[in-house]
Design a protein around this motif. Sequence first.
Motif, PDB file in Angstrom:
ATOM      1  N   GLU A 335       0.820  -1.219   0.000  1.00 17.89           N
ATOM      2  CA  GLU A 335       0.000   0.000   0.000  1.00 17.89           C
ATOM      3  C   GLU A 335       0.850   1.265   0.000  1.00 17.89           C
ATOM      4  O   GLU A 335       0.340   2.355  -0.306  1.00 17.89           O
ATOM      5  CB  GLU A 335      -0.943   0.013   1.214  1.00 17.89           C
ATOM      6  CG  GLU A 335      -0.258   0.092   2.567  1.00 17.89           C
ATOM      7  CD  GLU A 335       0.198  -1.252   3.107  1.00 17.89           C
ATOM      8  OE1 GLU A 335       0.638  -1.302   4.282  1.00 17.89           O
ATOM      9  OE2 GLU A 335       0.120  -2.260   2.352  1.00 17.89           O
ATOM     10  N   ASN A 336       2.133   1.147   0.317  1.00 17.34           N
ATOM     11  CA  ASN A 336       2.992   2.333   0.367  1.00 17.34           C
ATOM     12  C   ASN A 336       3.758   2.594  -0.922  1.00 17.34           C
ATOM     13  O   ASN A 336       4.313   3.682  -1.101  1.00 17.34           O
ATOM     14  CB  ASN A 336       3.993   2.204   1.519  1.00 17.34           C
ATOM     15  CG  ASN A 336       3.305   2.179   2.873  1.00 17.34           C
ATOM     16  OD1 ASN A 336       2.382   2.949   3.107  1.00 17.34           O
ATOM     17  ND2 ASN A 336       3.732   1.285   3.741  1.00 17.34           N
ATOM     18  N   GLY A 350      18.782   3.671  -0.466  1.00 22.76           N
ATOM     19  CA  GLY A 350      18.292   5.030  -0.246  1.00 22.76           C
ATOM     20  C   GLY A 350      18.885   5.534   1.062  1.00 22.76           C
ATOM     21  O   GLY A 350      18.570   5.008   2.140  1.00 22.76           O
ATOM     22  N   LEU A 351      19.758   6.508   0.980  1.00 26.21           N
ATOM     23  CA  LEU A 351      20.409   7.090   2.159  1.00 26.21           C
ATOM     24  C   LEU A 351      19.645   8.357   2.537  1.00 26.21           C
ATOM     25  O   LEU A 351      19.551   9.285   1.742  1.00 26.21           O
ATOM     26  CB  LEU A 351      21.868   7.400   1.840  1.00 26.21           C
ATOM     27  CG  LEU A 351      22.703   8.089   2.919  1.00 26.21           C
ATOM     28  CD1 LEU A 351      22.783   7.232   4.185  1.00 26.21           C
ATOM     29  CD2 LEU A 351      24.106   8.385   2.383  1.00 26.21           C
ATOM     30  N   GLY A 389       8.312  12.842   7.409  1.00 29.21           N
ATOM     31  CA  GLY A 389       7.252  12.019   6.829  1.00 29.21           C
ATOM     32  C   GLY A 389       7.328  11.961   5.322  1.00 29.21           C
ATOM     33  O   GLY A 389       7.115  10.902   4.717  1.00 29.21           O
ATOM     34  N   ALA A 390       7.650  13.086   4.696  1.00 27.74           N
ATOM     35  CA  ALA A 390       7.763  13.134   3.238  1.00 27.74           C
ATOM     36  C   ALA A 390       8.955  12.304   2.762  1.00 27.74           C
ATOM     37  O   ALA A 390       8.890  11.622   1.730  1.00 27.74           O
ATOM     38  CB  ALA A 390       7.901  14.581   2.760  1.00 27.74           C
ATOM     39  N   LYS A 391      10.050  12.365   3.518  1.00 30.97           N
ATOM     40  CA  LYS A 391      11.231  11.584   3.157  1.00 30.97           C
ATOM     41  C   LYS A 391      10.919  10.086   3.183  1.00 30.97           C
ATOM     42  O   LYS A 391      11.247   9.342   2.247  1.00 30.97           O
ATOM     43  CB  LYS A 391      12.382  11.884   4.119  1.00 30.97           C
ATOM     44  CG  LYS A 391      13.032  13.257   3.929  1.00 30.97           C
ATOM     45  CD  LYS A 391      14.080  13.494   5.009  1.00 30.97           C
ATOM     46  CE  LYS A 391      14.779  14.827   4.826  1.00 30.97           C
ATOM     47  NZ  LYS A 391      15.756  14.789   3.706  1.00 30.97           N
ATOM     48  N   PHE A 392      10.287   9.633   4.276  1.00 31.19           N
ATOM     49  CA  PHE A 392       9.960   8.216   4.389  1.00 31.19           C
ATOM     50  C   PHE A 392       8.964   7.793   3.309  1.00 31.19           C
ATOM     51  O   PHE A 392       9.083   6.706   2.722  1.00 31.19           O
ATOM     52  CB  PHE A 392       9.385   7.911   5.769  1.00 31.19           C
ATOM     53  CG  PHE A 392      10.394   8.023   6.880  1.00 31.19           C
ATOM     54  CD1 PHE A 392      11.691   7.561   6.716  1.00 31.19           C
ATOM     55  CD2 PHE A 392      10.038   8.591   8.098  1.00 31.19           C
ATOM     56  CE1 PHE A 392      12.620   7.656   7.736  1.00 31.19           C
ATOM     57  CE2 PHE A 392      10.961   8.697   9.126  1.00 31.19           C
ATOM     58  CZ  PHE A 392      12.253   8.227   8.950  1.00 31.19           C
ATOM     59  N   ALA A 393       7.967   8.631   3.038  1.00 35.49           N
ATOM     60  CA  ALA A 393       6.959   8.302   2.029  1.00 35.49           C
ATOM     61  C   ALA A 393       7.588   8.162   0.649  1.00 35.49           C
ATOM     62  O   ALA A 393       7.241   7.247  -0.113  1.00 35.49           O
ATOM     63  CB  ALA A 393       5.862   9.363   2.013  1.00 35.49           C
ATOM     64  N   THR A 394       8.519   9.051   0.328  1.00 35.99           N
ATOM     65  CA  THR A 394       9.182   8.988  -0.973  1.00 35.99           C
ATOM     66  C   THR A 394       9.997   7.707  -1.107  1.00 35.99           C
ATOM     67  O   THR A 394       9.939   7.019  -2.130  1.00 35.99           O
ATOM     68  CB  THR A 394      10.094  10.213  -1.183  1.00 35.99           C
ATOM     69  OG1 THR A 394       9.284  11.381  -1.273  1.00 35.99           O
ATOM     70  CG2 THR A 394      10.918  10.074  -2.459  1.00 35.99           C
ATOM     71  N   VAL A 404      18.920   3.522   4.480  1.00 40.69           N
ATOM     72  CA  VAL A 404      19.840   3.812   5.581  1.00 40.69           C
ATOM     73  C   VAL A 404      19.473   5.190   6.107  1.00 40.69           C
ATOM     74  O   VAL A 404      19.564   6.185   5.385  1.00 40.69           O
ATOM     75  CB  VAL A 404      21.308   3.775   5.123  1.00 40.69           C
ATOM     76  CG1 VAL A 404      22.235   4.160   6.277  1.00 40.69           C
ATOM     77  CG2 VAL A 404      21.664   2.386   4.589  1.00 40.69           C
ATOM     78  N   ILE A 405      19.012   5.243   7.359  1.00 40.94           N
ATOM     79  CA  ILE A 405      18.424   6.463   7.918  1.00 40.94           C
ATOM     80  C   ILE A 405      19.376   7.071   8.937  1.00 40.94           C
ATOM     81  O   ILE A 405      19.752   6.432   9.930  1.00 40.94           O
ATOM     82  CB  ILE A 405      17.066   6.141   8.567  1.00 40.94           C
ATOM     83  CG1 ILE A 405      16.128   5.500   7.522  1.00 40.94           C
ATOM     84  CG2 ILE A 405      16.438   7.400   9.150  1.00 40.94           C
ATOM     85  CD1 ILE A 405      14.949   4.768   8.106  1.00 40.94           C
TER      86      ILE A 405
END
Length: 440
Positions: A335-336, A350-351, A389-394, A404-405
């Motif tokens: 769903e994401n 994705g860093l 939130g936008a970073k994670f959603a992208t 890698v966060i």
Amino acid sequence: MRLSRYFLPILKETPKEAEIVSHRLMLRAGMIRQQAAGLYSFLPLGKRVLDKVTKIIREEQDRSGAIELLMPTIQSADLWRESGRYDDYGKEMLRIQDRHERDLLFGPTNEEMVTDIFRSYVRSYKDLPLNLYHIQWKFRDEVRPRFGVMRSREFLMKDAYSFDIDYESSKTAYDRMFVAYLRTFARMGLKAIPMRADTGPIGGELSHEFIILASTGESEVFCHRDYLDMAVPGEGIDFNDAASLASIVQTWTMPYAATEEMHDESAWNAVAEGDRLAARGIEVGHIFHFGTKYSEPMGATVTGPDGKEVPVQMGSYGIGPSRLIAAIIEASHDENGIIWPKGVAPFDVGLVNMKPGDADCDAVGDRLYAELQAAGHDVLYDDEDTRAGAKFATMDLIGLPVQVIVGPRGAKAGEVEIKHRASGERETLPVGDILARLSA
């Protein structure tokens, strides 16, 4: 690649014209843009996936002994008149004339052209077997283009064409491509099931479609459940061993499997009820053996061992890389967003810098960006100053296998978090352990 310098036009809203998951996600993830009905530009993220897909296809074609060339998109109508297909093909063929009023067409397939190339240069059976392939754009004027790149009018295709002296050797060529296709799709994270199929306008007496099961599939398919657990041949397969190839093909064609057009109800009823699997399927590859259908009318002959001229036995083998991208998404998403198998992901990692401008975050992010790239990883570095939130959603939307966060608290402590997109599993590791963890 730094996201601040990349072209990634993410859409927050789902375009109303998108009917299926892959079309929606490809548009939202900034992979494609529709230019007209059935015509799409591949934007940078989509082009990276297309390149990864074609790389795998090319490697497996080369491994099997096929030889790459490149034929033009525009073909002479005269070649198609020789084979008898020019008037038979239908309105899907885009017929055009040049300034000298010569009849041309935008190629929907290349049997005639490759046969012309073959007959111009090959004279003896000693030059066989031969398999020529190319990866080229094609056009079919679909009456109703839809589902994004799944059924577009212009599309990228890998076509291979085999030439052999007799039926036995041409069947080995068919088996060779059959096995190469099993390996190709497995490397893309797909479980492709070969199913008996109609030969359609290509013609011939032997044909298999390679189908992946997906609820959004275009047609109904029927197969034995054994296919879900069958092992694909490994890298060590000997493509010169005809007996081994034939054995693999026999194993993969013994259980019942057929498309809707070729479905045999009586044979299906003979399968134990618990072993039957009726589902929707998406075609990701199609292979044909058609003997002398093109070589006879077009004079593609060779001198045999007895000195006599014989028409060569031929087959053709297609995979649509652009269509395949959509099929992979249909089989691998949530769903994401997209969940890319590692082999075809646009970037490996994705860093994510959670707080650009923070000294610790910037130092750790820049260090990991340099180290991961030096180790051969494709990295998309989100260094933009946007909401968490936008970073994670992208990152979830574009579906990179690993995130890698780098957050301010963890960076200060010398730690970062890893998120695995497919499983959602998270782990916290020291910065110095990241490279070894991702290279394992």
